[in-house]
Design a protein around this motif. Structure first.
Motif, PDB file in Angstrom:
ATOM      1  N   GLN B  42      78.706  44.847  38.214  1.00  0.00           N
ATOM      2  CA  GLN B  42      79.649  43.954  38.898  1.00  0.00           C
ATOM      3  C   GLN B  42      79.346  42.491  38.558  1.00  0.00           C
ATOM      4  O   GLN B  42      78.195  42.046  38.649  1.00  0.00           O
ATOM      5  CB  GLN B  42      79.546  44.147  40.399  1.00  0.00           C
ATOM      6  CG  GLN B  42      80.854  43.903  41.105  1.00  0.00           C
ATOM      7  CD  GLN B  42      80.785  44.375  42.549  1.00  0.00           C
ATOM      8  OE1 GLN B  42      79.730  44.381  43.165  1.00  0.00           O
ATOM      9  NE2 GLN B  42      81.916  44.763  43.090  1.00  0.00           N
ATOM     10  N   GLY B  43      80.382  41.778  38.143  1.00  0.00           N
ATOM     11  CA  GLY B  43      80.250  40.347  37.862  1.00  0.00           C
ATOM     12  C   GLY B  43      79.795  40.031  36.452  1.00  0.00           C
ATOM     13  O   GLY B  43      79.792  38.868  36.049  1.00  0.00           O
ATOM     14  N   PHE B  44      79.428  41.062  35.665  1.00  0.00           N
ATOM     15  CA  PHE B  44      78.941  40.773  34.308  1.00  0.00           C
ATOM     16  C   PHE B  44      80.109  40.609  33.346  1.00  0.00           C
ATOM     17  O   PHE B  44      80.998  41.449  33.276  1.00  0.00           O
ATOM     18  CB  PHE B  44      78.023  41.894  33.809  1.00  0.00           C
ATOM     19  CG  PHE B  44      77.624  41.721  32.363  1.00  0.00           C
ATOM     20  CD1 PHE B  44      76.754  40.711  31.990  1.00  0.00           C
ATOM     21  CD2 PHE B  44      78.139  42.556  31.372  1.00  0.00           C
ATOM     22  CE1 PHE B  44      76.393  40.528  30.668  1.00  0.00           C
ATOM     23  CE2 PHE B  44      77.782  42.381  30.044  1.00  0.00           C
ATOM     24  CZ  PHE B  44      76.910  41.367  29.695  1.00  0.00           C
ATOM     25  N   VAL B  45      80.098  39.497  32.613  1.00  0.00           N
ATOM     26  CA  VAL B  45      81.071  39.288  31.537  1.00  0.00           C
ATOM     27  C   VAL B  45      80.319  38.761  30.322  1.00  0.00           C
ATOM     28  O   VAL B  45      79.339  38.026  30.456  1.00  0.00           O
ATOM     29  CB  VAL B  45      82.191  38.276  31.905  1.00  0.00           C
ATOM     30  CG1 VAL B  45      83.235  38.905  32.795  1.00  0.00           C
ATOM     31  CG2 VAL B  45      81.626  37.026  32.539  1.00  0.00           C
ATOM     32  N   LEU B  46      80.768  39.155  29.157  1.00  0.00           N
ATOM     33  CA  LEU B  46      80.157  38.668  27.921  1.00  0.00           C
ATOM     34  C   LEU B  46      81.272  38.351  26.933  1.00  0.00           C
ATOM     35  O   LEU B  46      81.711  39.217  26.179  1.00  0.00           O
ATOM     36  CB  LEU B  46      79.206  39.723  27.333  1.00  0.00           C
ATOM     37  CG  LEU B  46      78.468  39.319  26.064  1.00  0.00           C
ATOM     38  CD1 LEU B  46      77.532  38.142  26.310  1.00  0.00           C
ATOM     39  CD2 LEU B  46      77.679  40.494  25.503  1.00  0.00           C
ATOM     40  N   PRO B  47      81.772  37.103  26.974  1.00  0.00           N
ATOM     41  CA  PRO B  47      82.837  36.758  26.032  1.00  0.00           C
ATOM     42  C   PRO B  47      82.282  36.662  24.608  1.00  0.00           C
ATOM     43  O   PRO B  47      81.070  36.453  24.444  1.00  0.00           O
ATOM     44  CB  PRO B  47      83.320  35.391  26.522  1.00  0.00           C
ATOM     45  CG  PRO B  47      82.366  34.938  27.553  1.00  0.00           C
ATOM     46  CD  PRO B  47      81.360  35.993  27.822  1.00  0.00           C
ATOM     47  N   PRO B  48      83.154  36.778  23.599  1.00  0.00           N
ATOM     48  CA  PRO B  48      82.687  36.596  22.224  1.00  0.00           C
ATOM     49  C   PRO B  48      82.106  35.192  22.039  1.00  0.00           C
ATOM     50  O   PRO B  48      82.554  34.235  22.687  1.00  0.00           O
ATOM     51  CB  PRO B  48      83.955  36.786  21.382  1.00  0.00           C
ATOM     52  CG  PRO B  48      84.944  37.426  22.278  1.00  0.00           C
ATOM     53  CD  PRO B  48      84.587  37.069  23.676  1.00  0.00           C
ATOM     54  N   GLN B  49      81.148  35.054  21.162  1.00  0.00           N
ATOM     55  CA  GLN B  49      80.502  33.770  20.839  1.00  0.00           C
ATOM     56  C   GLN B  49      80.067  33.023  22.104  1.00  0.00           C
ATOM     57  O   GLN B  49      80.317  31.835  22.266  1.00  0.00           O
ATOM     58  CB  GLN B  49      81.464  32.862  20.020  1.00  0.00           C
ATOM     59  CG  GLN B  49      82.190  33.560  18.888  1.00  0.00           C
ATOM     60  CD  GLN B  49      81.258  34.389  18.000  1.00  0.00           C
ATOM     61  OE1 GLN B  49      80.101  34.054  17.770  1.00  0.00           O
ATOM     62  NE2 GLN B  49      81.771  35.501  17.491  1.00  0.00           N
ATOM     63  N   SER B  50      79.391  33.732  22.999  1.00  0.00           N
ATOM     64  CA  SER B  50      78.990  33.143  24.281  1.00  0.00           C
ATOM     65  C   SER B  50      77.711  32.323  24.164  1.00  0.00           C
ATOM     66  O   SER B  50      77.299  31.675  25.120  1.00  0.00           O
ATOM     67  CB  SER B  50      78.758  34.269  25.298  1.00  0.00           C
ATOM     68  OG  SER B  50      77.651  35.044  24.868  1.00  0.00           O
TER      69      SER B  50
END
Lengths: 198, 269
Positions: B42-50
């Motif tokens: 929950q709450g984890f996001v990993l956008p590209p080129q982070s």
């Protein structure tokens, strides 16, 4: 003829209606005393646990927090003389060692080790500590162990046992050595401390 | 008893009751078998080129032959082939993960044992997630509250910070595969069992890929299945397997694998 048929239909219906419920794992609530495997043994857990559906023997129960792979609490609630600790897959081809009327307390760690080696088909099992203790108001034995299961993961464990009225009562706990054992071993010890026989 | 009923009525009643019971069992078992394949904390996001760095650990690969009795007999040559093919596929696909990727340094001695133990723990945690969370009908009562709130709370523990290379990365990518190919005897048993109406499975094709927080050990993303596709003993099959394992990876550009007819025994297309 008819009563037999009616009974058969009812049996099918009852089995069908009960099966999903019977298959479910059961909650064992904090602070609520429960009997184990229809035996006189009761424990009062210090936190919520899950009793896993099914059993590995007639007088056993398995509890867990995250799944049997990650924390495995097993109750052996009154193993009778002449019986193995867990159910044998094949009496002929894969017989398990048996608890006997003449088995001594000091032999229990050896019985446990031999059972684990045969039932889990593991080669690497070590008893790392054995101590006399009081368990269920009697003289008992505590032992610690470590083993590597078929999934190549090292697990640590602890068990406490006593022979009461000629029957073996034992509670064991094992979990991966990494992270999981230390996280839950105190919860296991609380259950052991709460264990009672009438 | 029941003198007004004729035999035909009784038979119809029996058949309808049995039909209802079978339908009920079928519905019950299908709800038990409803299966998810991936989850994100929950709450984890990993956008590209982070700007985050991912430490890629050497995959844990085991290949065995399943005996007629269902026991796994390890096959070293298959395991070596699979390890090489999966390693090559991972090198190719990790460029598409969308963030900076570094390979874990070669580990020796105590370090190598620590890595192996963490890989084995990851395998056990993945198995527990599939068995007790992804199989919705088999969830543990103590975790049902979390599941209702959409929680995905599993961990390998904070010792992951001691893994070689951990100090240079934010996350670690774990891959674990466990394949058992049915022997001829096992396949024959499956056929005979099917004729006799007894279910024997032939072959096991488990796989899991997980992203782990290198500070806490928390599992941030997991993709796992007990019935995966791709014959890992061959280059194409291994590529298919790794692609399936990474297909939902957060922030990645890896497309979903196109369906193909080629599957290992017991695996998914």
């Amino acid at each position: 003829m008819m009563p037999g048929l009616v009974r058969a239909i009812l049996a099918v219906l009852v089995a069908a209606l009960l099966s999903p419920a019977a298959m479910a794992h059961k909650l064992r609530e904090q602070g609520v005393a429960v009997t184990i495997a229809d035996s006189p043994l009761t424990v009062t857990p210090g936190r919520d646990w899950n009793r896993l559906d099914g059993n590995i023997g007639k007088r056993t129960e398995n509890w867990t927090l995250d799944g049997g792979q990650l924390n495995d609490l097993t109750f052996f609630a009154g193993i009778e003389p002449g019986k193995p600790l867990v159910r044998e897959r094949s009496k002929k081809r894969e017989p398990l060692p048996r608890f006997g009327a003449s088995t001594l307390l000091v032999e229990i760690p050896e019985l446990f080790e031999a059972t684990y080696r045969s039932a889990k088909q593991i080669a690497d099992f070590r008893v790392t500590d054995v101590q006399p203790i009081r368990f269920l108001g009697q003289e008992g034995v505590m032992f610690a162990f470590e083993y590597v299961d078929g999934d190549e993961l090292t697990r640590k464990g602890e068990a406490q046992a006593a022979i009461v009225g000629g029957r073996l009562y034992m509670i064991s706990f094992d979990a991966p050595r990494l992270h999981y054992f230390a996280r839950t071993v105190e919860d296991y010890r609380k259950i052991v401390a709460s264990a009672r026989l009438p | 008893m029941l003198p007004f009923l004729k035999w035909g009525h009784v038979m119809r009643a029996i058949l309808s009751v049995l039909g209802a019971a079978i339908l009920y069992c079928a519905i019950g078992s299908s709800s038990l078998q409803a299966q998810e394949r991936s989850a994100v904390r929950q709450g984890f996001v990993l956008p590209p080129q982070s700007g985050k760095t991912i430490l890629v650990l050497r995959p844990s690969v085991r290949v065995a032959e399943q005996s007629t009795g269902g026991l796994a007999e390890p096959r070293a040559e298959w395991t070596d082939q699979a390890r090489a093919h999966i390693g090559a596929a991972l090198v190719e696909l990790q460029r598409q993960l969308g963030n900076t990727v570094i390979a874990a340094p070669e580990a020796y001695g105590e370090d190598a044992r620590t890595v192996a133990e963490h890989l084995a723990l990851f395998g056990a945690v993945s198995d527990a997630v599939v068995q007790y969370q992804f199989f919705v009908g088999n969830r543990l009562p103590t975790k049902k509250r979390d599941n209702k709130a959409g929680q995905f709370d599993w961990s390998l523990g904070p010792d992951v910070a001691k893994l070689p290379g951990a100090e240079q990365a934010d996350y670690a990518l774990f891959l674990h595969t466990d394949d058992q190919f049915g022997s001829t005897g096992r396949k024959m048993l499956q056929i005979v069992g099917a004729i006799a109406g007894v279910g024997f499975t032939s072959g096991v094709h488990k796989g899991s890929a997980g992203l782990v927080d290198l500070k806490t050990g928390d599992l941030l993303w997991l993709n796992a299945d007990f019935q995966m596709g791709g014959d890992v003993r061959e280059a194409d099959g291994a590529m298919k397997r790794v692609r399936q394992l990474l297909e939902d990876f957060p922030g990645s550009a890896i497309p979903r694998d196109a369906p193909s007819a080629e599957t290992p025994s017991g695996g998914k297309p």
